[in-house]
Design a protein around this motif. Structure first.
Motif, PDB file in Angstrom:
ATOM      1  N   ARG A  20     -23.843  -8.700  86.178  1.00  0.00           N
ATOM      2  CA  ARG A  20     -23.370  -8.164  87.453  1.00  0.00           C
ATOM      3  C   ARG A  20     -21.846  -8.298  87.448  1.00  0.00           C
ATOM      4  O   ARG A  20     -21.300  -9.182  86.797  1.00  0.00           O
ATOM      5  CB  ARG A  20     -23.937  -8.951  88.625  1.00  0.00           C
ATOM      6  N   TYR A  21     -21.172  -7.449  88.195  1.00  0.00           N
ATOM      7  CA  TYR A  21     -19.712  -7.488  88.230  1.00  0.00           C
ATOM      8  C   TYR A  21     -19.214  -8.606  89.138  1.00  0.00           C
ATOM      9  O   TYR A  21     -19.651  -8.751  90.263  1.00  0.00           O
ATOM     10  CB  TYR A  21     -19.152  -6.147  88.697  1.00  0.00           C
ATOM     11  N   THR A  35     -24.722  -2.662  91.324  1.00  0.00           N
ATOM     12  CA  THR A  35     -24.761  -2.366  89.899  1.00  0.00           C
ATOM     13  C   THR A  35     -25.247  -3.587  89.111  1.00  0.00           C
ATOM     14  O   THR A  35     -24.737  -4.685  89.271  1.00  0.00           O
ATOM     15  CB  THR A  35     -23.361  -1.969  89.391  1.00  0.00           C
ATOM     16  N   VAL A  36     -26.243  -3.365  88.273  1.00  0.00           N
ATOM     17  CA  VAL A  36     -26.771  -4.403  87.392  1.00  0.00           C
ATOM     18  C   VAL A  36     -27.003  -3.763  86.032  1.00  0.00           C
ATOM     19  O   VAL A  36     -27.555  -2.676  85.938  1.00  0.00           O
ATOM     20  CB  VAL A  36     -28.104  -4.981  87.926  1.00  0.00           C
ATOM     21  N   LYS A  47     -40.873 -13.342  73.590  1.00  0.00           N
ATOM     22  CA  LYS A  47     -40.308 -14.396  74.439  1.00  0.00           C
ATOM     23  C   LYS A  47     -40.035 -13.914  75.866  1.00  0.00           C
ATOM     24  O   LYS A  47     -39.659 -14.698  76.726  1.00  0.00           O
ATOM     25  CB  LYS A  47     -38.994 -14.911  73.848  1.00  0.00           C
ATOM     26  N   MET A  48     -40.214 -12.620  76.131  1.00  0.00           N
ATOM     27  CA  MET A  48     -39.921 -12.066  77.451  1.00  0.00           C
ATOM     28  C   MET A  48     -41.012 -12.424  78.450  1.00  0.00           C
ATOM     29  O   MET A  48     -42.189 -12.428  78.117  1.00  0.00           O
ATOM     30  CB  MET A  48     -39.801 -10.539  77.386  1.00  0.00           C
ATOM     31  N   GLN A  49     -40.593 -12.724  79.665  1.00  0.00           N
ATOM     32  CA  GLN A  49     -41.527 -12.959  80.759  1.00  0.00           C
ATOM     33  C   GLN A  49     -41.691 -11.635  81.487  1.00  0.00           C
ATOM     34  O   GLN A  49     -40.789 -11.188  82.171  1.00  0.00           O
ATOM     35  CB  GLN A  49     -40.986 -14.008  81.710  1.00  0.00           C
ATOM     36  N   SER A  50     -42.831 -11.004  81.325  1.00  0.00           N
ATOM     37  CA  SER A  50     -43.007  -9.653  81.859  1.00  0.00           C
ATOM     38  C   SER A  50     -43.337  -9.622  83.348  1.00  0.00           C
ATOM     39  O   SER A  50     -42.988  -8.676  84.036  1.00  0.00           O
ATOM     40  CB  SER A  50     -44.092  -8.913  81.082  1.00  0.00           C
ATOM     41  N   GLU A  51     -43.999 -10.641  83.868  1.00  0.00           N
ATOM     42  CA  GLU A  51     -44.386 -10.633  85.271  1.00  0.00           C
ATOM     43  C   GLU A  51     -43.164 -10.763  86.170  1.00  0.00           C
ATOM     44  O   GLU A  51     -42.359 -11.652  86.011  1.00  0.00           O
ATOM     45  CB  GLU A  51     -45.353 -11.769  85.565  1.00  0.00           C
ATOM     46  N   ASN A  52     -43.037  -9.856  87.122  1.00  0.00           N
ATOM     47  CA  ASN A  52     -41.972  -9.873  88.120  1.00  0.00           C
ATOM     48  C   ASN A  52     -40.574  -9.838  87.522  1.00  0.00           C
ATOM     49  O   ASN A  52     -39.625 -10.352  88.115  1.00  0.00           O
ATOM     50  CB  ASN A  52     -42.113 -11.077  89.041  1.00  0.00           C
ATOM     51  N   MET A  53     -40.398  -9.267  86.350  1.00  0.00           N
ATOM     52  CA  MET A  53     -39.105  -9.245  85.669  1.00  0.00           C
ATOM     53  C   MET A  53     -38.017  -8.582  86.514  1.00  0.00           C
ATOM     54  O   MET A  53     -36.888  -9.031  86.543  1.00  0.00           O
ATOM     55  CB  MET A  53     -39.233  -8.514  84.327  1.00  0.00           C
ATOM     56  N   PHE A  54     -38.368  -7.546  87.243  1.00  0.00           N
ATOM     57  CA  PHE A  54     -37.362  -6.800  87.979  1.00  0.00           C
ATOM     58  C   PHE A  54     -37.164  -7.302  89.411  1.00  0.00           C
ATOM     59  O   PHE A  54     -36.262  -6.860  90.093  1.00  0.00           O
ATOM     60  CB  PHE A  54     -37.681  -5.313  87.983  1.00  0.00           C
ATOM     61  N   LEU A  55     -37.941  -8.259  89.865  1.00  0.00           N
ATOM     62  CA  LEU A  55     -37.751  -8.796  91.207  1.00  0.00           C
ATOM     63  C   LEU A  55     -36.455  -9.562  91.344  1.00  0.00           C
ATOM     64  O   LEU A  55     -35.869  -9.636  92.399  1.00  0.00           O
ATOM     65  CB  LEU A  55     -38.930  -9.689  91.596  1.00  0.00           C
ATOM     66  N   LYS A  56     -35.953 -10.151  90.263  1.00  0.00           N
ATOM     67  CA  LYS A  56     -34.718 -10.930  90.326  1.00  0.00           C
ATOM     68  C   LYS A  56     -33.480 -10.039  90.456  1.00  0.00           C
ATOM     69  O   LYS A  56     -32.411 -10.522  90.768  1.00  0.00           O
ATOM     70  CB  LYS A  56     -34.580 -11.840  89.117  1.00  0.00           C
ATOM     71  N   ILE A  57     -33.610  -8.743  90.229  1.00  0.00           N
ATOM     72  CA  ILE A  57     -32.476  -7.827  90.293  1.00  0.00           C
ATOM     73  C   ILE A  57     -32.051  -7.581  91.735  1.00  0.00           C
ATOM     74  O   ILE A  57     -30.878  -7.494  92.034  1.00  0.00           O
ATOM     75  CB  ILE A  57     -32.833  -6.488  89.614  1.00  0.00           C
TER      76      ILE A  57
END
Length: 58
Positions: A20-21, A35-36, A47-57
């Motif tokens: 993030r800027y 913007t992200v 190694k990726m955590q797929s559940e709720n990955m985009f909720l933190k955005i």
């Protein structure tokens, strides 16, 4: 913006990098324009955590 990379674009062995800027003078000040940039390292897919990955955005 989402980038799908075949390898580690930044060399820190992370499966995902989220940017993030921020102001250089005070890192607590965000641009706040929504913007992200997210870079996915496909080489570390397991190694990726797929559940709720985009909720933190948000």
């Amino acid at each position: 913006m989402i980038f799908l990379c075949l390898g580690d674009a930044f060399g820190h062995r992370l499966p995902v990098y989220t940017f993030r800027y921020r102001a250089e003078e005070d890192k607590n000040i965000l641009m706040n324009d929504g913007t992200v940039n997210i870079f996915f390292n496909a080489a570390m897919y397991d190694k990726m955590q797929s559940e709720n990955m985009f909720l933190k955005i948000a």
